[in-house]
Design an enzyme around this catalytic site. Structure first.
Site, PDB file in Angstrom:
ATOM      1  N   LYS A  42       0.805  -1.190   0.000  1.00 25.32           N
ATOM      2  CA  LYS A  42       0.000   0.000   0.000  1.00 25.32           C
ATOM      3  C   LYS A  42       0.847   1.252   0.000  1.00 25.32           C
ATOM      4  O   LYS A  42       0.363   2.345  -0.279  1.00 25.32           O
ATOM      5  CB  LYS A  42      -0.883   0.016   1.275  1.00 25.32           C
ATOM      6  CG  LYS A  42      -1.784  -1.163   1.447  1.00 25.32           C
ATOM      7  CD  LYS A  42      -2.442  -1.092   2.880  1.00 25.32           C
ATOM      8  CE  LYS A  42      -3.176  -2.373   3.172  1.00 25.32           C
ATOM      9  NZ  LYS A  42      -3.604  -2.456   4.584  1.00 25.32           N
ATOM     10  N   GLY A  43       2.100   1.088   0.369  1.00 24.31           N
ATOM     11  CA  GLY A  43       2.972   2.238   0.618  1.00 24.31           C
ATOM     12  C   GLY A  43       3.072   3.244  -0.511  1.00 24.31           C
ATOM     13  O   GLY A  43       3.134   4.449  -0.280  1.00 24.31           O
ATOM     14  N   ASP A 102      14.866   0.201   0.762  1.00 21.78           N
ATOM     15  CA  ASP A 102      15.685   0.081   1.969  1.00 21.78           C
ATOM     16  C   ASP A 102      16.712  -1.028   1.735  1.00 21.78           C
ATOM     17  O   ASP A 102      17.799  -0.773   1.213  1.00 21.78           O
ATOM     18  CB  ASP A 102      14.756  -0.195   3.161  1.00 21.78           C
ATOM     19  CG  ASP A 102      15.480  -0.293   4.481  1.00 21.78           C
ATOM     20  OD1 ASP A 102      16.639   0.128   4.569  1.00 21.78           O
ATOM     21  OD2 ASP A 102      14.878  -0.795   5.467  1.00 21.78           O
ATOM     22  N   VAL A 152      10.908   6.067   8.837  1.00 23.05           N
ATOM     23  CA  VAL A 152      10.058   7.218   8.523  1.00 23.05           C
ATOM     24  C   VAL A 152       8.633   6.779   8.195  1.00 23.05           C
ATOM     25  O   VAL A 152       8.398   5.637   7.791  1.00 23.05           O
ATOM     26  CB  VAL A 152      10.641   8.044   7.339  1.00 23.05           C
ATOM     27  CG1 VAL A 152      11.982   8.647   7.720  1.00 23.05           C
ATOM     28  CG2 VAL A 152      10.763   7.195   6.081  1.00 23.05           C
TER      29      VAL A 152
HETATM   30  P1  IMP Z   1      13.162  -3.395   1.348  1.00 20.52           P
HETATM   31  O1  IMP Z   1      12.823  -4.731   0.792  1.00 20.52           O
HETATM   32  O2  IMP Z   1      13.967  -3.520   2.637  1.00 20.52           O
HETATM   33  O3  IMP Z   1      13.805  -2.458   0.390  1.00 20.52           O
HETATM   34  O4  IMP Z   1      11.828  -2.818   1.910  1.00 20.52           O
HETATM   35  C1  IMP Z   1      10.986  -2.026   1.220  1.00 20.52           C
HETATM   36  C2  IMP Z   1       9.689  -1.900   1.980  1.00 20.52           C
HETATM   37  O5  IMP Z   1       9.907  -1.830   3.380  1.00 20.52           O
HETATM   38  C3  IMP Z   1       9.003  -0.623   1.615  1.00 20.52           C
HETATM   39  O6  IMP Z   1       8.145  -0.818   0.538  1.00 20.52           O
HETATM   40  C4  IMP Z   1       8.288  -0.263   2.904  1.00 20.52           C
HETATM   41  O7  IMP Z   1       7.023  -0.867   2.906  1.00 20.52           O
HETATM   42  C5  IMP Z   1       9.123  -0.852   4.000  1.00 20.52           C
HETATM   43  N1  IMP Z   1      10.003   0.162   4.651  1.00 20.52           N
HETATM   44  C6  IMP Z   1      11.346   0.249   4.595  1.00 20.52           C
HETATM   45  N2  IMP Z   1      11.807   1.298   5.301  1.00 20.52           N
HETATM   46  C7  IMP Z   1      10.718   1.893   5.819  1.00 20.52           C
HETATM   47  C8  IMP Z   1      10.529   3.073   6.645  1.00 20.52           C
HETATM   48  O8  IMP Z   1      11.453   3.799   7.048  1.00 20.52           O
HETATM   49  N3  IMP Z   1       9.240   3.360   6.956  1.00 20.52           N
HETATM   50  C9  IMP Z   1       8.176   2.619   6.549  1.00 20.52           C
HETATM   51  N4  IMP Z   1       8.312   1.533   5.779  1.00 20.52           N
HETATM   52  C10 IMP Z   1       9.568   1.165   5.418  1.00 20.52           C
HETATM   53 MG    MG Z   2       6.030  -0.769   0.412  1.00 20.65          MG
END
Ligand code: IMP
Ligand code: MG
Length: 179
Positions: A42-43, A102, A152
């Protein structure tokens, strides 16, 4: 400002200017192509809806939902498709729209899946980039803001499903997720 927010990192105004600039860039790059904007739920919902209105081209949108985090602030590294696209993406020019990169695990997985489905091209647009958290390298074609390694919320991003409606991006008070 919400009392759960420690500090506003990116204001509503800064977001608006950045989204307009990203939209222009995408518009120039995708003229004449078969653009499909893929919103990662949903982000990225808030960002996607702003972004597509700043791209003055014929385009289509579709939605996909993956799970990676649960209700914690650290990536599990496990990515699962919870809701798949409705559309056949073969021979389409895909623009994956995400809220934040991230670890990169979620996006590298999604991009691999899309290439496997025969997309003509697969690019990534993210409003936020947290490079210090990276575990897997992922190419970001359109990047809004690079932010420090803080958790965040706002502008679509949540903690335990809250705060998505904040119009700015802010650092959540650590006591909210440690209590
Ligand atoms: P990744 O697989 O670690 O790159 O994660 C990506 C997903 O993690 C994003 O689509 C977000 O839903 C969640 N996410 C990563 N960092 C944050 C943050 O600081 N706040 C909220 N959601 C985060
Ligand atoms: Mg997301």
């Amino acid at each position: 400002m919400s009392s759960d927010i420690l500090e506003v990192l990116i204001t509503e105004e800064e977001i608006r200017e950045k989204v307009a600039r990203l939209g222009e860039e995408i518009e120039n790059d995708y003229r004449g192509k078969d653009l499909v904007a893929i919103c990662i739920l949903k982000g990225a919902a808030v960002f996607t809806m702003d972004l597509i209105r700043s791209i003055n081209l014929p385009l289509t949108i579709d939605f996909m939902s993956v799970s990676s985090y649960g209700n914690t602030t650290k990536s599990s590294g496990v990515v699962k498709i919870v809701k798949d696209l409705d559309m056949d993406v073969s021979n389409k020019d895909l623009l994956i729209v995400e809220d934040i990169v991230d670890s990169g695990l979620t996006l590298s997985y999604i991009m691999e899946v899309m290439r496997g489905r025969g997309a003509k091209s697969v690019s990534l647009c993210t409003i936020l980039d947290k490079p210090e958290g990276r575990k897997k390298d992922v190419h970001i074609s359109y990047r809004g803001f690079t932010i420090p390694n803080e958790f965040v919320v706002g502008y679509g991003l949540d903690y335990a499903e809250k705060y998505r409606n904040l119009p700015y991006v802010g650092i959540l008070k650590p006591e909210i997720y440690t209590k």
